[in-house]
Design a protein around this motif. Structure first.
Motif, PDB file in Angstrom:
ATOM      1  N   ASP A 354       0.833  -1.197   0.000  1.00 41.30           N
ATOM      2  CA  ASP A 354       0.000   0.000   0.000  1.00 41.30           C
ATOM      3  C   ASP A 354       0.878   1.261   0.000  1.00 41.30           C
ATOM      4  O   ASP A 354       2.111   1.166  -0.027  1.00 41.30           O
ATOM      5  N   TRP A 355       0.240   2.421   0.049  1.00 45.63           N
ATOM      6  CA  TRP A 355       0.979   3.686  -0.100  1.00 45.63           C
ATOM      7  C   TRP A 355       1.978   3.917   1.038  1.00 45.63           C
ATOM      8  O   TRP A 355       2.886   4.739   0.917  1.00 45.63           O
ATOM      9  N   GLN A 356       1.785   3.179   2.150  1.00 43.00           N
ATOM     10  CA  GLN A 356       2.769   3.301   3.235  1.00 43.00           C
ATOM     11  C   GLN A 356       3.820   2.197   3.174  1.00 43.00           C
ATOM     12  O   GLN A 356       4.645   2.072   4.082  1.00 43.00           O
ATOM     13  N   GLY A 357       3.744   1.335   2.133  1.00 49.64           N
ATOM     14  CA  GLY A 357       4.748   0.282   1.988  1.00 49.64           C
ATOM     15  C   GLY A 357       4.408  -0.989   2.745  1.00 49.64           C
ATOM     16  O   GLY A 357       5.249  -1.886   2.873  1.00 49.64           O
ATOM     17  N   LYS A 358       3.152  -1.080   3.246  1.00 51.29           N
ATOM     18  CA  LYS A 358       2.750  -2.290   3.972  1.00 51.29           C
ATOM     19  C   LYS A 358       2.053  -3.255   3.019  1.00 51.29           C
ATOM     20  O   LYS A 358       1.404  -2.822   2.056  1.00 51.29           O
ATOM     21  N   VAL A 359       2.155  -4.558   3.326  1.00 49.32           N
ATOM     22  CA  VAL A 359       1.491  -5.553   2.477  1.00 49.32           C
ATOM     23  C   VAL A 359      -0.016  -5.321   2.523  1.00 49.32           C
ATOM     24  O   VAL A 359      -0.582  -5.063   3.583  1.00 49.32           O
ATOM     25  N   TRP A 360      -0.658  -5.393   1.357  1.00 50.49           N
ATOM     26  CA  TRP A 360      -2.100  -5.100   1.243  1.00 50.49           C
ATOM     27  C   TRP A 360      -2.751  -6.217   0.444  1.00 50.49           C
ATOM     28  O   TRP A 360      -2.354  -6.500  -0.680  1.00 50.49           O
ATOM     29  N   MET A 361      -3.739  -6.889   1.021  1.00 49.73           N
ATOM     30  CA  MET A 361      -4.382  -8.035   0.364  1.00 49.73           C
ATOM     31  C   MET A 361      -5.815  -7.661  -0.015  1.00 49.73           C
ATOM     32  O   MET A 361      -6.589  -7.228   0.852  1.00 49.73           O
ATOM     33  N   ALA A 362      -6.144  -7.841  -1.304  1.00 52.04           N
ATOM     34  CA  ALA A 362      -7.496  -7.502  -1.777  1.00 52.04           C
ATOM     35  C   ALA A 362      -8.540  -8.266  -0.968  1.00 52.04           C
ATOM     36  O   ALA A 362      -8.401  -9.457  -0.719  1.00 52.04           O
ATOM     37  N   GLY A 363      -9.572  -7.557  -0.540  1.00 47.30           N
ATOM     38  CA  GLY A 363     -10.663  -8.188   0.189  1.00 47.30           C
ATOM     39  C   GLY A 363     -10.360  -8.404   1.667  1.00 47.30           C
ATOM     40  O   GLY A 363     -11.231  -8.781   2.445  1.00 47.30           O
ATOM     41  N   SER A 365      -7.416  -6.424   3.510  1.00 48.74           N
ATOM     42  CA  SER A 365      -6.839  -5.246   4.193  1.00 48.74           C
ATOM     43  C   SER A 365      -7.846  -4.106   4.225  1.00 48.74           C
ATOM     44  O   SER A 365      -8.617  -3.927   3.278  1.00 48.74           O
ATOM     45  N   PRO A 366      -7.862  -3.350   5.297  1.00 48.86           N
ATOM     46  CA  PRO A 366      -8.790  -2.215   5.378  1.00 48.86           C
ATOM     47  C   PRO A 366      -8.274  -1.017   4.576  1.00 48.86           C
ATOM     48  O   PRO A 366      -7.086  -0.954   4.241  1.00 48.86           O
ATOM     49  N   GLY A 367      -9.169  -0.095   4.277  1.00 50.04           N
ATOM     50  CA  GLY A 367      -8.772   1.162   3.620  1.00 50.04           C
ATOM     51  C   GLY A 367      -8.352   0.936   2.183  1.00 50.04           C
ATOM     52  O   GLY A 367      -8.495  -0.150   1.625  1.00 50.04           O
ATOM     53  N   SER A 368      -7.849   1.997   1.582  1.00 52.81           N
ATOM     54  CA  SER A 368      -7.449   1.897   0.183  1.00 52.81           C
ATOM     55  C   SER A 368      -5.966   1.572   0.096  1.00 52.81           C
ATOM     56  O   SER A 368      -5.203   1.859   1.024  1.00 52.81           O
ATOM     57  N   ALA A 369      -5.565   0.979  -1.024  1.00 50.38           N
ATOM     58  CA  ALA A 369      -4.156   0.622  -1.204  1.00 50.38           C
ATOM     59  C   ALA A 369      -3.338   1.871  -1.578  1.00 50.38           C
ATOM     60  O   ALA A 369      -2.270   2.114  -1.022  1.00 50.38           O
ATOM     61  N   ALA A 370      -3.893   2.658  -2.505  1.00 51.86           N
ATOM     62  CA  ALA A 370      -3.250   3.947  -2.820  1.00 51.86           C
ATOM     63  C   ALA A 370      -3.923   5.004  -1.947  1.00 51.86           C
ATOM     64  O   ALA A 370      -5.099   4.861  -1.604  1.00 51.86           O
ATOM     65  N   HIS A 371      -3.197   6.073  -1.612  1.00 52.48           N
ATOM     66  CA  HIS A 371      -3.858   7.155  -0.867  1.00 52.48           C
ATOM     67  C   HIS A 371      -4.856   7.848  -1.810  1.00 52.48           C
ATOM     68  O   HIS A 371      -4.564   8.028  -3.003  1.00 52.48           O
TER      69      HIS A 371
END
Ligand code: GTP
Ligand code: SPV
Ligand code: MN
Length: 591
Positions: A354-363, A365-371
């Motif tokens: 994600d935009w903070q460099g954390k792993v982001w899994m569709a469905g 992870s909370p919030g948006s992947a890009a800011h």
């Protein structure tokens, strides 16, 4: 400190060098580097940032010479609460600006600046705003300890020799920027119109840190424009080409994240053969009267700092093509093959950073992947449909000015003012829903006159008066329109498909200027008939079109009441002519 080498020093006035020395003495950088705007310099800046982790280099095969910058999570949008106009008298800033007395601001900032660049490099960035050789162009010098700012300025402005060659003794705006500690409680973006000076501390975000943009080109320039009889506006500029080959130049003032860049780079839909849109500017217009009274507009900028989310090959293929090379992305997500990704670009890849460099899994992870306010920065020269008139030192002649913004209700797709004063009222009454471009709540309705609430460097009532004054200065006043492609249906979807289809609205505007398009008179202004909009080629029902062109008199009365309260809150300085226009509008609606 390293003095500018002989070549870049050539033409630099002593008082300029003195100012750089004075700042360096206070901020105490380890090194001072004079930027020349060359490609070598750009690569050395980005290589340094890739090495120290400030930038991530993107996939060289699919995104050559592209980089990702991740901001501090507290520093992702313009900070209006930390933005100040610093004058002797509070009334000069007016009720829509934060104000600090200039003496007090100098004292406060002097303390924060002390040693703030220790251990860092201070970049000296001489920049030119506007076409080379234009009488309307301006010079600035930004001092910054941010290599991200130094690299971005090469895209946003004309840096280096071209600016140094024009540097005159007093003729430049001074900008001092330090990333400082990024402590939000010590963030100050201060403007001193009387000294042509900007000081910005503790932010590294675009509009707070690229001082050529909102700080110089709008907040300081609007004050110069008032004093010198021109306009510095938060407006796109486009040339709309019709099938006969004529080009009509139009400006559009919409608040941040409300469609300026997308309208500027619109690709005509299949069903509008012979039409095209040529870009002159996507964010800022400086408009001067020529000797015939024409409104001539130039773009002070040389690049784009624009919103990423929802940009995709369908909504805007021209932008997608442009940003595939030589682009810096800020706060977008990253996919496993090191390509950038944002919401609304394509189906979610399964796994992202994600935009903070954390792993982001569709469905999952909370919030948006890009800011939501993630952006891209690139040079305007990369855009294939840049108007040949972009470099015209005299600017382009404006025939129509559009106001707009996000209104999920009430405001119709398009309507035209009855004349100049009514058009100025239309701009002054602009109320829009806030966006992620500025910190604070999103989707809140607020007054944003002429899309300049955050950018007018002086009393907004005087600004309205300045607009009105053009009535007696020009016999070539542009027509004024308002548009709203953002009306929502009950289910929350957009009533109007927007993007490329907005050319239908532009066509009506252009044909009004040419005296060709039909209109009906309504209490709020001239409106197209469903028949005078060229909707045959698009998939939209007559019911939807009717709804988009409906004037809800009762809801408009409420709107006018809110506008009246806002305008009256500006006090004595509110021009009488504007009050009278509002009364006339109320009468028309009531009858
Ligand atoms: P700033 O750079 O902040 O000044 O923004 P801007 O006014 O240039 O807005 P931009 O064109 O970047 O659009 C902002 C957002 O609105 C993006 O997510 C766009 O995809 C979206 N958008 C732009 N035009 C339209 C439109 O006609 N309809 C809809 N629904 N969305 C749009
Ligand atoms: C805007 O917010 O209007 C922008 C982005 O264009 S910034 O440069 O941050 O102001
Ligand atoms: Mn903008």
């Amino acid at each position: 400190m390293t003095l500018p080498d002989k070549e870049s020093r050539n033409g630099v006035q002593q008082n300029h060098i003195d100012w750089v020395d004075d700042v360096a003495e206070i901020t105490k950088p380890d090194r001072v580097v004079w930027c020349n705007g060359s490609d070598e310099e750009f690569y050395s800046l980005v290589d340094g940032m890739v090495t120290d982790g400030t930038l991530v280099k993107l996939n060289e095969r699919t995104y050559p010479n592209c980089y990702l910058h991740r901001s501090d999570p507290n520093d992702v949008a313009r900070s209006e609460e930390a933005t100040f106009i610093c004058t002797a008298d509070k009334d000069d800033a007016g009720p829509t600006n934060n104000w600090i007395a200039s003496g007090e601001a100098h004292a406060k900032l002097r303390k924060l600046l002390d040693g703030c660049m220790i251990g860092r490099t201070m970049y000296v960035i001489p920049y030119l705003l506007g076409p080379v050789d234009s009488p309307y162009s301006q010079l600035g010098v930004e001092l910054t300890d941010s290599p991200y700012v130094a690299a971005s300025m090469k895209f946003m402005t004309k840096v280096g020799r071209v600016a140094l060659e024009r540097l005159k003794a007093d003729g430049f705006v001074k900008g001092l920027h330090s990333v400082g500690t990024l402590d939000p409680s010590k963030k100050y973006i201060c403007h001193f119109p009387d000294e042509k000076l900007i000081m910005s501390l503790n932010s590294n975000y675009g509009g707070n840190a690229l001082l050529s943009k909102k700080c110089h080109s709008l907040r300081l320039a609007s004050v110069m424009a008032r004093d010198e009889g021109w306009l510095a506006e938060h407006m796109l500029i486009i040339g709309v080409e019709d099938p006969d080959g004529g080009v009509t130049y139009v400006t559009g003032a919409f608040p941040s994240a409300s469609g300026k860049t997308n309208l500027t780079m619109l690709k005509p839909p299949e069903y509008m053969k012979g039409w095209n849109v040529w870009a002159v500017s996507d964010d800022i217009a400086w408009i001067h009267l020529d000797s015939h009274g024409n409104f001539r507009a130039i773009n002070p900028e040389n690049g784009f700092f624009a919103v990423a989310p929802n940009t995709n090959p369908k909504t805007n293929p021209r932008i997608m093509e442009m940003i595939k090379e030589n682009t810096i992305f800020t706060n977008v997500a990253l996919s496993s093959d090191r390509t950038p990704w944002w919401e609304g670009m394509s189906e979610h890849p399964r796994k992202l950073w994600d935009w903070q460099g954390k792993v982001w899994m569709a469905g999952k992870s909370p919030g948006s992947a890009a800011h939501p306010n993630s952006r891209f920065t690139t040079s305007i020269r990369r855009y294939p449909f840049l108007s040949p008139e972009y470099s015209n030192p005299n600017g382009v002649p404006i025939k129509a000015m559009i106001f707009g913004g996000r209104r999920s209700e009430l405001v119709p797709l398009v309507y035209e003012s009855f004349g100049w004063e009514h058009g100025v009222l239309m701009g002054a009454m602009l109320r829009v829903e806030t966006t992620a471009a500025s910190s604070g709540q999103v989707g809140v309705l607020r007054n944003d006159p002429m899309a300049m609430k955050p950018f007018c460097g002086y009393h907004i009532a005087d600004y309205f008066n300045h607009w009105l004054s053009f009535r007696s200065k020009s016999g070539m006043l542009p027509k004024i329109f308002q548009i709203n492609p953002f009306r929502l249906a009950r289910d929350g979807s957009f009533l109007w498909p927007g993007y490329s289809h907005n050319l239908i609205v532009l066509k009506w505007i252009v044909e009004r200027c040419q005296g060709k398009a039909e209109a009906v008179e309504t209490p709020i202004g001239y409106m197209p008939t469903a028949a005078s909009l060229n909707i045959e080629g698009m998939n939209i029902s007559q019911t939807t079109i009717k709804e988009l062109l409906r004037v809800d008199k009762i809801a408009w009365m409420d709107e006018l009441e809110s506008s009246r309260l806002f305008l009256e809150s500006l006090g004595e300085r509110l021009p009488k002519a504007l009050k009278q226009e509002l009364e006339k509008l109320i009468d028309r609606l009531a009858s």
